[in-house]
Design a protein around this motif. Sequence first.
Motif, short mmCIF file in Angstrom:
data_model
loop_
_atom_site.label_atom_id
_atom_site.label_comp_id
_atom_site.label_asym_id
_atom_site.label_seq_id
_atom_site.Cartn_x
_atom_site.Cartn_y
_atom_site.Cartn_z
N VAL A 184 -2.62 8.07 -5.35
CA VAL A 184 -3.06 9.33 -5.53
C VAL A 184 -3.31 10.04 -6.68
CG1 VAL A 184 -2.21 11.99 -4.61
CG2 VAL A 184 -2.19 9.82 -3.11
N SER A 185 -2.37 9.67 -7.62
CA SER A 185 -2.39 10.49 -8.94
C SER A 185 -3.36 9.72 -9.98
CB SER A 185 -0.81 10.44 -9.49
OG SER A 185 -0.37 9.26 -9.81
N SER A 186 -3.74 8.51 -9.68
CA SER A 186 -4.66 7.94 -10.56
C SER A 186 -6.04 7.87 -9.98
CB SER A 186 -4.22 6.57 -10.85
OG SER A 186 -4.15 5.65 -9.68
N THR A 187 -6.52 8.28 -8.89
CA THR A 187 -7.73 8.26 -8.38
C THR A 187 -8.01 9.60 -7.99
OG1 THR A 187 -7.39 7.72 -6.09
CG2 THR A 187 -7.24 5.77 -7.98
N ARG A 188 -9.31 9.86 -7.34
CA ARG A 188 -9.86 11.13 -6.84
C ARG A 188 -9.65 11.01 -5.12
NH1 ARG A 188 -14.94 12.84 -9.87
NH2 ARG A 188 -14.30 12.85 -12.12
N VAL A 189 -8.93 10.24 -4.71
CA VAL A 189 -8.83 10.24 -2.98
C VAL A 189 -8.18 11.39 -2.77
CG1 VAL A 189 -8.81 7.67 -2.80
CG2 VAL A 189 -6.91 8.96 -3.24
N LYS A 190 -8.63 11.89 -1.64
CA LYS A 190 -8.04 13.04 -0.80
C LYS A 190 -7.99 12.71 0.84
CE LYS A 190 -8.68 17.29 -3.39
NZ LYS A 190 -9.77 16.66 -4.63
N ILE A 191 -6.90 13.04 1.38
CA ILE A 191 -6.67 12.76 2.65
C ILE A 191 -8.03 13.47 3.50
CG2 ILE A 191 -5.37 13.57 4.73
CD1 ILE A 191 -3.03 12.29 3.24
N ARG A 243 9.80 6.97 5.62
CA ARG A 243 10.97 6.04 5.32
C ARG A 243 11.03 5.82 3.86
NH1 ARG A 243 14.53 3.80 9.24
NH2 ARG A 243 14.62 1.69 7.97
N HIS A 244 10.05 5.91 3.28
CA HIS A 244 9.91 5.65 1.59
C HIS A 244 10.09 6.90 1.02
CE1 HIS A 244 9.22 1.32 1.93
NE2 HIS A 244 8.08 1.60 2.67
N ASN A 245 10.21 8.10 1.79
CA ASN A 245 10.36 9.59 1.30
C ASN A 245 9.18 9.81 0.53
OD1 ASN A 245 12.71 10.90 1.88
ND2 ASN A 245 13.93 9.33 0.81
N LEU A 246 8.11 9.64 0.94
CA LEU A 246 6.73 9.75 0.47
C LEU A 246 5.72 10.99 0.93
CD1 LEU A 246 5.57 6.34 -0.23
CD2 LEU A 246 6.29 7.90 -1.97
N SER A 247 5.28 11.85 0.40
CA SER A 247 4.61 12.76 1.05
C SER A 247 3.44 13.05 0.25
CB SER A 247 5.27 14.01 1.17
OG SER A 247 5.98 14.56 -0.20
N TYR A 248 2.54 14.13 0.76
CA TYR A 248 1.46 14.54 0.19
C TYR A 248 1.42 16.08 0.24
CZ TYR A 248 -3.79 14.51 -0.32
OH TYR A 248 -5.02 14.61 -0.51
N VAL A 249 0.70 16.72 -1.05
CA VAL A 249 0.23 18.12 -1.24
C VAL A 249 -1.02 18.30 -1.19
CG1 VAL A 249 0.91 19.83 -2.70
CG2 VAL A 249 2.60 18.09 -2.50
N GLU A 250 -1.25 19.27 -0.20
CA GLU A 250 -2.71 19.76 -0.14
C GLU A 250 -2.82 21.06 -0.28
OE1 GLU A 250 -4.67 18.11 3.28
OE2 GLU A 250 -6.62 19.44 3.11
N GLU A 251 -3.14 21.67 -1.17
CA GLU A 251 -3.35 23.28 -1.58
C GLU A 251 -2.05 23.77 -1.21
OE1 GLU A 251 -6.50 24.36 1.35
OE2 GLU A 251 -7.98 23.42 0.19
N GLY A 252 -0.90 23.43 -1.85
CA GLY A 252 0.08 23.76 -1.90
C GLY A 252 1.14 23.60 -0.49
N ALA A 258 0.79 -1.22 0.11
CA ALA A 258 0.01 -0.15 0.05
C ALA A 258 0.52 1.24 0.00
CB ALA A 258 -0.89 -0.13 1.28
N PHE A 259 1.88 1.18 0.84
CA PHE A 259 2.98 2.41 0.89
C PHE A 259 3.60 2.78 -0.28
CE2 PHE A 259 2.90 0.96 5.48
CZ PHE A 259 1.81 1.91 5.79
N VAL A 260 4.07 1.44 -1.19
CA VAL A 260 5.02 1.87 -2.20
C VAL A 260 4.11 2.34 -3.49
CG1 VAL A 260 6.80 0.06 -1.78
CG2 VAL A 260 4.77 -0.56 -3.12
N ASN A 261 2.61 1.90 -3.14
CA ASN A 261 1.83 2.57 -4.31
C ASN A 261 1.10 3.83 -4.16
OD1 ASN A 261 1.74 0.64 -6.61
ND2 ASN A 261 1.51 -0.98 -4.89
#
Length: 424
Positions: free
Chosen positions: A158-165, A277-286, A150-153
Motif C-alpha cells: 500500500v505504501s510503495s505503490t498507488r493501489v487503492k481498495i 489476526r496480523h493487526n493490519l488495517s487500511y485508511v481511506e479518506e480518514g 501477501a498479508f505480511v506485505n
Amino acid sequence: MEKLVALCKRRGFIYPGSEIYGGLTGTWDYGPLGVELKKNIKDQWWKSMVQLREDVVGIDAAIMMNPKTWEKSGHVKAFADPLVECKLCHQRFRADKKDEINEHGKNNHPGLIVDWTDARQFNLLVKAYLGIIEDKQSEIYLRGEITQGAFVNFENVVSSTRVKIPFGIAQIGKAFRNEITPGNFTYRSREFEQMELEFFVKPEDGEGDKWFEYWKKERMDWYKSLGMNAGKLRFRKHEDTERAHYAKYAEDIEFDAPFGWSEFEGVHHRGDWDLSRHNLSYVEEGEKYTPWVIETSGGVDRSALFFLLNSYSEDGDRIILKLNPKLAPYKVAVFPLLANKPDLVSKAKEIYDNLKPQFMVAWDDRGNIGKRYFAQDEAGTPYCVTVDFQSLEDDTVTIRDRDTAKQERIKVDRIHKYLEEKLT
Ligand SMILES: [Zn+2]
C-alpha cells in the motif's frame, strides 16, 4: 491415468523425485517438457492476473517466514488433519477419506477385519531448523501456503505503490505440507507450487459477494480459454463442516479426473480473518477499516496434471497431446527431410536458428519423418516444419498441424507470421 504417467516419464514431463535413491514420497521432478508446460501455465496466469489488470500487483515473498506468521494465521493450531491409524500395519489415513480407508482394508488385509484407532490431530506444517550453531537453532516452518506472504506485505504494498481498495496482490511460489497420504500422481504432493490472488475489498456484504462471484467467473473462464473442456469442470460449494479455519465461504473449481472430481482451484471469502489476526488495517479518506479478502488459490502442479489429462488423446497407435498452443512446451519443430543431405540440413538449421529467439523450437533429424511427427504429437508440439527438396528450389516448406495432421506449403519468410497468428 497409467498411460499418462508413462507418457510423462517417457517424454520428460514428470519424473518421480530423486528416483535413483528410491524416490521421496510426495515429491516430483519436472523434466525438460514439464518445466516448459509449468512455465507457460504460470506465464498465462501472470498475464491475465497481473499484466492485463490495473488493480493487481505481484510480489514474491520468502518461503521461510517468521514463525509468528503461522501462529497469527492460525495454522499452528488449526492446520491439521484428523488421522486414523490401521492397527494391523500402522499406516495412517485422513479420517474424512472414507473411501481410502475402506480400500485399504480390502487391498492390504483381504479377509481380515481391520481395526482403526480414534482420529487424532496431525499438523501439516513442515518444520525446519535455521541457524549455524546446533543448539541455538531456531525452529521455523516452510510455508504451508504462499498466501501469508501477501498479508505480511500488505502495508508495504500500500505504501510503495498507488493501489487503492479494491485491489489485489498476486503471487506464484512453492508451498510445503506434510501430507499424510500423498497420491494420485502429482495431485497430492508434499511440495507444490501455488498461484494465488488476495483481493482486498471494503468490508461490506455487497462488495464481498460481488467480488466473490466476479473472481469465480474469471477463474473458470481462464481455464476454459486455455482449452479445458467445459464438461469436465464444475464448481463445488464447501459444506460448513469442511471449510478451512479462515474461510467465510468457499467454492472449488473441480476437474473430472480419472480418480474422481478433484479440486484444483479454490475461491475463498476469507473475510477479515487474516488482516485482523496480523493487526493490519487500511485508511481511506480518514476512515480506518479492516478490508475483507477474496482469494483465488490455484495449484500449478494440479493445473499441469489436469491440462495434460484434458489434452490426452489417441488416434490408433498415435498419442496426441492436444494442448493449447500457448501451453505447449515446444511451439514448433523443424526437420530436414533427410539427415544425410547437407543442403537440407543447413537450410533447416537456418530456419531453426531464425525461429529460436522468439519461440521454443524443437529439432529432430532422427529416423523417418513419420516417427518424428509421432514424437512431436506426443510432446504436444502444435506445428512441424519440414525442409524437403522442393524447399531448395522455391524456398517453401511444409507446415503440419498437430490436431488435423494436415500439411500446407508456405514460403520460408512467412513462417514467423504464420506462427505468430496461431500462437497469440
Ligand atoms: Zn493396514
